[in-house]
Enzyme design. Sequence first.
Site, PDB file in Angstrom:
ATOM      1  N   LYS A  24      -2.355   1.973  10.147  1.00 30.23           N
ATOM      2  CA  LYS A  24      -2.048   0.558  10.432  1.00 30.23           C
ATOM      3  C   LYS A  24      -0.553   0.303  10.326  1.00 30.23           C
ATOM      4  O   LYS A  24       0.055  -0.274  11.224  1.00 30.23           O
ATOM      5  CB  LYS A  24      -2.797  -0.345   9.434  1.00 30.23           C
ATOM      6  N   ASN A  25       0.032   0.750   9.205  1.00 28.58           N
ATOM      7  CA  ASN A  25       1.426   0.377   8.952  1.00 28.58           C
ATOM      8  C   ASN A  25       2.423   1.190   9.768  1.00 28.58           C
ATOM      9  O   ASN A  25       3.605   0.841   9.825  1.00 28.58           O
ATOM     10  CB  ASN A  25       1.738   0.471   7.454  1.00 28.58           C
ATOM     11  N   CYS A 119       2.574 -14.469   0.298  1.00 32.23           N
ATOM     12  CA  CYS A 119       1.227 -13.946   0.537  1.00 32.23           C
ATOM     13  C   CYS A 119       0.452 -14.094  -0.759  1.00 32.23           C
ATOM     14  O   CYS A 119       0.952 -14.665  -1.726  1.00 32.23           O
ATOM     15  CB  CYS A 119       1.275 -12.507   1.033  1.00 32.23           C
ATOM     16  N   ARG A 124       7.435 -12.238  -1.623  1.00 29.80           N
ATOM     17  CA  ARG A 124       7.815 -11.170  -0.677  1.00 29.80           C
ATOM     18  C   ARG A 124       9.002 -11.585   0.206  1.00 29.80           C
ATOM     19  O   ARG A 124       8.846 -11.923   1.379  1.00 29.80           O
ATOM     20  CB  ARG A 124       6.605 -10.752   0.182  1.00 29.80           C
ATOM     21  N   ASP A 308       0.170   0.323  -2.215  1.00 30.40           N
ATOM     22  CA  ASP A 308      -1.022   0.012  -1.412  1.00 30.40           C
ATOM     23  C   ASP A 308      -2.272   0.736  -1.904  1.00 30.40           C
ATOM     24  O   ASP A 308      -3.366   0.520  -1.380  1.00 30.40           O
ATOM     25  CB  ASP A 308      -0.781   0.359   0.064  1.00 30.40           C
ATOM     26  N   ARG A 399      -8.640  -6.355   8.093  1.00 32.91           N
ATOM     27  CA  ARG A 399      -7.216  -6.232   8.427  1.00 32.91           C
ATOM     28  C   ARG A 399      -6.762  -4.777   8.347  1.00 32.91           C
ATOM     29  O   ARG A 399      -5.755  -4.417   8.970  1.00 32.91           O
ATOM     30  CB  ARG A 399      -6.360  -7.074   7.477  1.00 32.91           C
TER      31      ARG A 399
END
Length: 425
Positions: A24-25, A119, A124, A308, A399
């Site tokens: 994803k990232n 968030c 952030r 993460d 997500r």
Amino acid sequence: MHLTPLHVQGGRELRGEIAVQGSKNAALPIIVATLLSSERITLHGVPRLSDVYTILDLMAHLGTHHSWVGPNSLELHTPQIVNTDAPYALVSKMRASFIVLGAILARAGKATVSMPGGCAWGPRPVDQHVKALRALGAELSEDGGNFDAVRRGSLSGHFIFELLTVGGTHNAILAATLGDSVVTLENASIDTDVVELIEFLNRLGADIQGAGTNTLTIRGVPHLRGGEYTVIPDRIEAGTFMMLAAATRSCFTVTNTRPDHLRAVIGKLQEMGVDVTEEGSRLTVDARNRQLKPVNITTQSYPGFPTDLQPQMSALLATVPGTSVVQDPVYPDRLTHVAELHRMGANITVSGYTQVIQGAALHAAPVKAADLRAGAALFIAGLTCEGSTVIDGVQYLNRGYERLAQRLQGLGANVTQNELAPAAD
Ligand code: EPU
């Protein structure tokens, strides 16, 4: 979008194989980077996640046409930028979209991007993104919740990041790739997702040296061509599945991995007494019939232990007898999983960004994910205990984890979920 909860019936050993999706990232900045070329680009290994659909919505507003040409293959084409603004309604859905600032600025010479906001686990900031672009000659002003950026000519010069930032490095690279000047970035991130972005851009004709080191030299090029690229496997998803194997005291194989991207994770699992066997891109994790040991973990930028995976590791350690200490200075407020794990019987005491975890058997309970990786921690915890754990907040899991319930079922897990419907095109 609110989806019906995930139902998890745990307490059984998992087995078999599970394949890791594309990252994803890594995919998100590469998709954004296609804005720099007017030619067609095909990406393979793009996970079908709500974050990917969100960035595609934003890019459609900017002028990108896209079509899925295979289950995980995406063709993108931006003949021209038709809007240079990224409105709040689109940027606020996903902080990562802030990097469109650098890409629109590079291609169109000006950009207006909404401030991303906070968030679920803190403010952030984007101060490093802004400082970098200003140091390289962009004019940036803040007005009514937006950043307005303009460049007169190519970006050039030198910037030293004050801390390691993946997104800040992405934004500066995207802004500096097109042009006729040289940009040097120091203390740049060496994260795999930065290396991937650079390799992708160089494949299209960019001239960026130093990938994987803290000093990047970007020589501007007049344009980028089209091409094809395959996104790397998702190291966070791989790590999540490895922790699932350990937490459920199972043995299964995680396929389509890059073990070289997972050294910190493999090292910690081994320190706990988990067996990890590497065979090319396959990692077999065996935690059957053993007394795992508690460990201490502090998150760091890559190649350190990733933030993460902190919530998932906390869930695993909540099942390991003894005292573990988990610290997350990268995101000190990333703790939304803790109160939910308490509902499942976890013994975790929080002080600042430090969790002191006393391992014990968990029990099923209704819980709610408030963000993506907290959701992952909860399905790991749910699969360790008998009874039905009902996880609300499934929109967060979607997500980052594609067709999660279906893939976990392939390991013999009893998990049911109303899937996010794939986009029509
Ligand atoms: N930071 C600043 N100023 C900035 C930018 C960052 O102080 O201008 C700080 C942050 O507050 C944080 C640290 O620097 O303490 C690192 O943040 P970074 O910029 O590296 O994070 P990011 O690029 O916003 C990406 C991932 C996150 C992941 C972080 C850290 C994407 C889309 N997001 O965010 O992934 O946690 O790197 O590795 O790539 C996730 O997938 O669950 C996720 C949140």
